[in-house]
Design an enzyme around this catalytic site. Structure first.
Site, PDB file in Angstrom:
ATOM      1  N   SER A   5      63.688  27.918   1.157  1.00  0.00           N
ATOM      2  CA  SER A   5      62.480  27.124   1.344  1.00  0.00           C
ATOM      3  C   SER A   5      62.006  27.099   2.790  1.00  0.00           C
ATOM      4  CB  SER A   5      62.689  25.697   0.851  1.00  0.00           C
ATOM      5  OG  SER A   5      63.693  25.074   1.607  1.00  0.00           O
ATOM      6  N   HIS A  26      64.592  21.015   6.191  1.00  0.00           N
ATOM      7  CA  HIS A  26      63.136  21.158   6.207  1.00  0.00           C
ATOM      8  C   HIS A  26      62.551  20.675   7.529  1.00  0.00           C
ATOM      9  CE1 HIS A  26      62.299  21.439   1.579  1.00  0.00           C
ATOM     10  NE2 HIS A  26      62.811  22.534   2.086  1.00  0.00           N
ATOM     11  N   ASP A  73      57.522  17.078   0.798  1.00  0.00           N
ATOM     12  CA  ASP A  73      58.791  16.855   0.092  1.00  0.00           C
ATOM     13  C   ASP A  73      58.838  15.598  -0.766  1.00  0.00           C
ATOM     14  OD1 ASP A  73      59.744  19.105   1.177  1.00  0.00           O
ATOM     15  OD2 ASP A  73      61.137  18.176   2.562  1.00  0.00           O
TER      16      ASP A  73
END
Lengths: 198, 168
Positions: free
Chosen positions: B44, B83, B110
């Site tokens: 990701s 992230h 998210d």
């Protein structure tokens, strides 16, 4: 005495220490190169910022329990030359346009939000020239309203190396914008929504 | 069979394991993070981080900035997520900070990944650490061992064999 396991240990130890030394050398020269290219003094120009505020009621636009939330989108012009950020240890650079502002109800709350970002993987793409570009994200605040605030826009960058530390910096050149006050229309929409729920 | 020799060997093994454990816990204390080195498991954050890359974390910073790559844990989920911070809101009187994150390679933020009804992460509670350093691909061996049972058995066998064959 000389055995296979000893031989294996010796070789792996040597390989490990060489790898650590090589990595340290790469990181040191990478940092020296960045300072030599003066990457922490790069400039950018952000202009023609046109804010636009919408009221949303979806959870994915920051609304809690269907209460209306003001969302900000902008269009903007952006010029910057980030080619010095690319050297032999640069895997990619991540460029992002942020806005800083203070809270309205609680002025002690300081916020910074991203409106646009981009991943650049080669030197040719490092000259940014955007005209009337749209923001990538629809931004809301922790407060319900975002209007009537002073925003300061800045362009930041992050170098992702092939190996070593992540390097962050911001460009010189910030651009202040005052968001317009919302019309009383959204206020009445909000009260009618509430009475509907009751 | 010499009992004393066997016991010494066992003691050496314990010593090696204990020093590895001490190193890990020491690093934990220095960085103030319960897992100071992580291996990336998902794509990701591509192309910045690929599966198998090793990340070094630091958690002594009191606040995060927008653009920082953070590792966070969601309640009831064991796998930490790597992230980037998209927004931050910090109350300067209480020092509490709220963060919204997004994976570079994901289209949206998210919020769907967070615990139920949560729309922000809390810096103090949820963040495991901020990524400071990076080594490519070397962590793939741990993924390989944990996800492939033959690799796991092979490694166990190798360790057992070397323990049997090695004579001081």
């Amino acid at each position: 005495m000389f055995s296979l396991s000893q031989r294996f240990q010796q070789t792996s130890n040597q390989a490990l220490s060489f790898a650590i030394f090589a990595a340290a050398f790469v990181v040191a020269t990478f940092c020296a190169q960045l300072y030599q290219d003066n990457v922490f003094g790069l400039s950018s120009s952000i202009g023609n910022i046109q804010p636009q505020i919408n009221v949303r009621t979806s959870r994915f636009y920051g609304s809690v329990n269907g209460r209306p939330k003001e969302n900000l989108k902008i269009s903007f012009d952006l010029e910057s030359d980030l080619t010095p950020l690319f050297n032999w240890n640069t895997k990619q650079i991540f460029v992002y346009l942020t806005a800083e502002y203070n809270g309205l109800k609680k002025p002690s709350v300081k916020s910074e939000v991203t409106l646009w970002d981009s991943i650049i993987t080669d030197k040719e793409g490092a000259v940014i020239s955007l005209n009337n570009a749209k923001s990538k994200y629809s931004v809301w605040d922790i407060e319900e309203k975002l209007s009537d605030r002073n925003l300061t826009f800045k362009l930041h960058w992050n170098i992702q190396p092939w190996i070593g530390p992540l390097v962050y910096g911001e460009t010189n050149g910030e651009s202040p914008v005052t968001l317009p006050q919302t019309k009383p229309k959204s206020q009445s929409a909000r009260t009618s929504k509430r009475s509907e729920a009751v | 069979m010499n009992l004393r020799l066997e016991l010494t060997r066992f003691l050496n093994l314990c010593f090696a394991l204990a020093s590895a454990f001490m190193f890990w816990k020491g690093l934990s204390i220095v960085t103030n993070s319960h897992s100071p080195i992580v291996v990336v498991l998902s794509g990701s954050m591509e192309p910045a981080f690929q599966r198998g890359d090793i990340l070094f974390l630091w958690n002594r910073n009191e606040l995060n900035k927008v653009g920082d790559v953070v590792v966070y844990e969601v309640d009831n989920k064991e796998i930490p997520i790597v992230h980037r911070v998209l927004r931050e809101h910090v109350d300067e009187t209480s020092g509490k900070q709220l963060l919204l994150t997004k994976g570079d390679n994901n289209a949206g933020n998210d919020i769907p990944l967070y615990a139920k009804r949560k729309i922000y992460l809390h810096k103090e509670k949820d963040i495991v650490g901020t990524v400071k350093g990076y080594i490519p691909q070397l962590g793939y061996i741990t993924i390989w061992i944990s996800e492939n049972k033959y690799a796991k058995m092979g490694l166990m066998g190798l360790i057992a064999l070397s323990a049997l064959l090695s004579n001081e």
